[in-house]
Design an enzyme around this catalytic site. Sequence first.
Site, short mmCIF file in Angstrom:
data_model
loop_
_atom_site.label_atom_id
_atom_site.label_comp_id
_atom_site.label_asym_id
_atom_site.label_seq_id
_atom_site.Cartn_x
_atom_site.Cartn_y
_atom_site.Cartn_z
N LYS A 70 51.16 17.47 -38.39
CA LYS A 70 50.77 16.26 -37.65
C LYS A 70 52.01 15.46 -37.27
O LYS A 70 52.90 15.26 -38.10
CB LYS A 70 49.83 15.42 -38.53
CG LYS A 70 49.28 14.18 -37.82
CD LYS A 70 48.34 13.38 -38.73
CE LYS A 70 47.76 12.17 -38.02
NZ LYS A 70 46.85 11.40 -38.89
N SER A 108 42.50 10.41 -37.00
CA SER A 108 43.66 10.51 -36.15
C SER A 108 44.36 11.86 -36.19
O SER A 108 45.20 12.14 -35.35
CB SER A 108 44.66 9.43 -36.57
OG SER A 108 45.11 9.67 -37.90
N SER A 166 40.93 9.92 -41.50
CA SER A 166 41.66 10.71 -40.50
C SER A 166 41.84 12.17 -40.80
O SER A 166 42.32 12.92 -39.96
CB SER A 166 43.04 10.09 -40.24
OG SER A 166 42.94 8.92 -39.46
#
Lengths: 426, 426
Positions: B76, B145, B169
């Site tokens: 990420k 996210s 997330s």
Amino acid sequence: MSPARLSANSAAAKIKAGELSSEALVQACLDRVSEREPEIRAWSWLDADAALAQARACDRAVGPKGLLHGVPIGVKDVIDTADMPTAYGSAIYKGYRPRADAACVSLARAAGAVILGKTETAEFASIHPAATRNPLAPAHTPGGSSSGSAAAVADFMVPLALGTQTGGSTIRPAAFCGVVGYKPSFNRVNRAGLKFSAESFDTIGFFARSVDDIALLAHVMSGQERLGDAGLREDKAPRIGLCRTSRWSQASSQMREVIESAAQKLAAAGADVELVALTPAFEQLHEAHAVIMQYEAARATAWEYRVHGDLLSPAYHQRMRAGLAIPHERYEAALRQAESGRQDFADVWGELDVLITPSAVDEAPLGLENTGDAVFNRIWTLLGVPCVHLPFGTGTAGLPLGLQVVGRRQGDVATLTCARWIEDRL
Amino acid sequence: MSPARLSANSAAAKIKAGELSSEALVQACLDRVSEREPEIRAWSWLDADAALAQARACDRAVGPKGLLHGVPIGVKDVIDTADMPTAYGSAIYKGYRPRADAACVSLARAAGAVILGKTETAEFASIHPAATRNPLAPAHTPGGSSSGSAAAVADFMVPLALGTQTGGSTIRPAAFCGVVGYKPSFNRVNRAGLKFSAESFDTIGFFARSVDDIALLAHVMSGQERLGDAGLREDKAPRIGLCRTSRWSQASSQMREVIESAAQKLAAAGADVELVALTPAFEQLHEAHAVIMQYEAARATAWEYRVHGDLLSPAYHQRMRAGLAIPHERYEAALRQAESGRQDFADVWGELDVLITPSAVDEAPLGLENTGDAVFNRIWTLLGVPCVHLPFGTGTAGLPLGLQVVGRRQGDVATLTCARWIEDRL
């Protein structure tokens, strides 16, 4: 008197009143640095022109001004700055320039502070020492790992500085250099942009020459109440617990005497002082602290160890190996002990406001190869409680002694209030 | 079957046995990316040549090999990488190249992993969405996210990916994309080199297509026990608490049905299943979570707001303003609530091994402008307990549903063991 000797509160008030320019203040600090830095070596990076440019920008600024408007501050070099190199005390990061300011630096700037420069740190805020000397006796260590911040504030190079504490890296150098040091509770000062050592303990702390200056900076960083805002100064005398801890015998006789003598003086000034003993379970927190710190530090600098191991000190290599050898189960058990300790500590208090206890085993030892022992700091760091070092007395080497004021978790304003009461009476 | 569809465990075993090269595996993943990425947009940065070079270096390596030797993983883009740009989902950091790998990236590399590329994230892991589409239905959000990590694993572009969770997330995008997601307990995966959002909650999490793959990665990161090492697979049936939470009515009827049906199926398979109610105090943790998250996030990105406010989304500006408006006393009170909640949660368990509860309110909603609601994630994140999402069932839009397995704090191995038992039976 040189403006470099002003407190942060006085300097800010004079700048606000138009009695002092930030440029004059910063120039006075730079003059002091020019005079003393070749011997003391408190700064890992300082660009006089850049500092003066920040000061002149403050002097030109119009509109509302922050609480630190024009006041210089030093920043330990494990905290990122976008406009200055940040080396974390390691050759691996020589010349490294972070993209962003750390949160605490940005909050200081938002309050109008001038970042004077970066202060020397032990390698990754661990044990391999910085080159800094104790300004009160240059053959002695200033303590570590926040060596440069403590020395710079003690030596009137800057009125405020940021440090960090994972074991005893704020309180111990404050003690050795004879300034006020403050390690807040966990969660008081945002850690974004701090180079992590052991994330369960790493705490951003402050150095100043008075509790009032510490409280000003704490207000800027966290929004916590300032002292005196609500008549706290006139509060009744505090209830103080004298806490020798299980390591009392490791303190020098002069350190033990100074703590007992402070207790007597405070009792004479009206404080309730009583002895407080910690249960044997707290003694185990020393070991839990070591396990958690080493386990986490070995992971936090995994990249440095894998890619640039040749640039790490032998002492750091030893810590990495120790940390990587700790089984996960042992780390987990230490986390559980820490959690129990935090819950048990709530039961220690009764009606007490603060504890007093040694900050260090003795005055600053001779030599620069060792920054001293964190035996009187570790468990408070693990417990996440506020700690304030106050200078008091002098040892046989002519260096400062003092005491540590310890408060309840998240009871920072009350702790600083008591610390100021104690400071006024010592 | 394309090697891109292999589990991480199978791929690692085949590479170790010489039946598959890392290059062939990485090439298969890259082929899948080439085919699908124009539509899915899971990757913020991916250099095929650089990934293949890492794979070939693995294939050439001699000597002992790590547990992820030659296996690709997505990272990420709020997690630093020294050899790839890292933009934190923000135009402010376009083209930024960190100096060091984050600890978790370095630990993955030390185990032999190939970092395939950086996956799309919402701006600073907050709410302004990434461009990523749900691979199962491109008009639907993949959740956020950690949007890119969930989509890439779901779409067979990579077998493993790292994400983060501050609210929901990791678990929510895992649910929306139909993969296994794991948010560990606090202190399992070192956070050095993670761009902080709210440091009290930020947790590095994992995406995979099986619990066994999650457990492998967790072992690499923390040293925690692998599943099956100690006969855990053959353990007796778990004792499961069905926990509807105070927000049960916010779950869609099909989500409620899937949870009830999972509970029945698990009971039929031999598990003890009972209803568990949380006390009303837990409901207050939603508000405490919001206060802590917003207060901390507003400080963590103080520099970005002050210096590059023009490059922040309107949604982020709104969050900053909300966070800066929170008085310190309110933040402190929320920290105290969180602490009490963690202590109270220990009393919920009795003889239970895990809780099951929804992961999200429903299947992935239509549209890309909103990554969905974290109402079934926030309090578990605040409590710091391990959470595993397991896909189960399909909704009326043809998208995956599933359940969340929640364990005791630091009980990650036991939780993953139960999650695997449940996965096998659903």
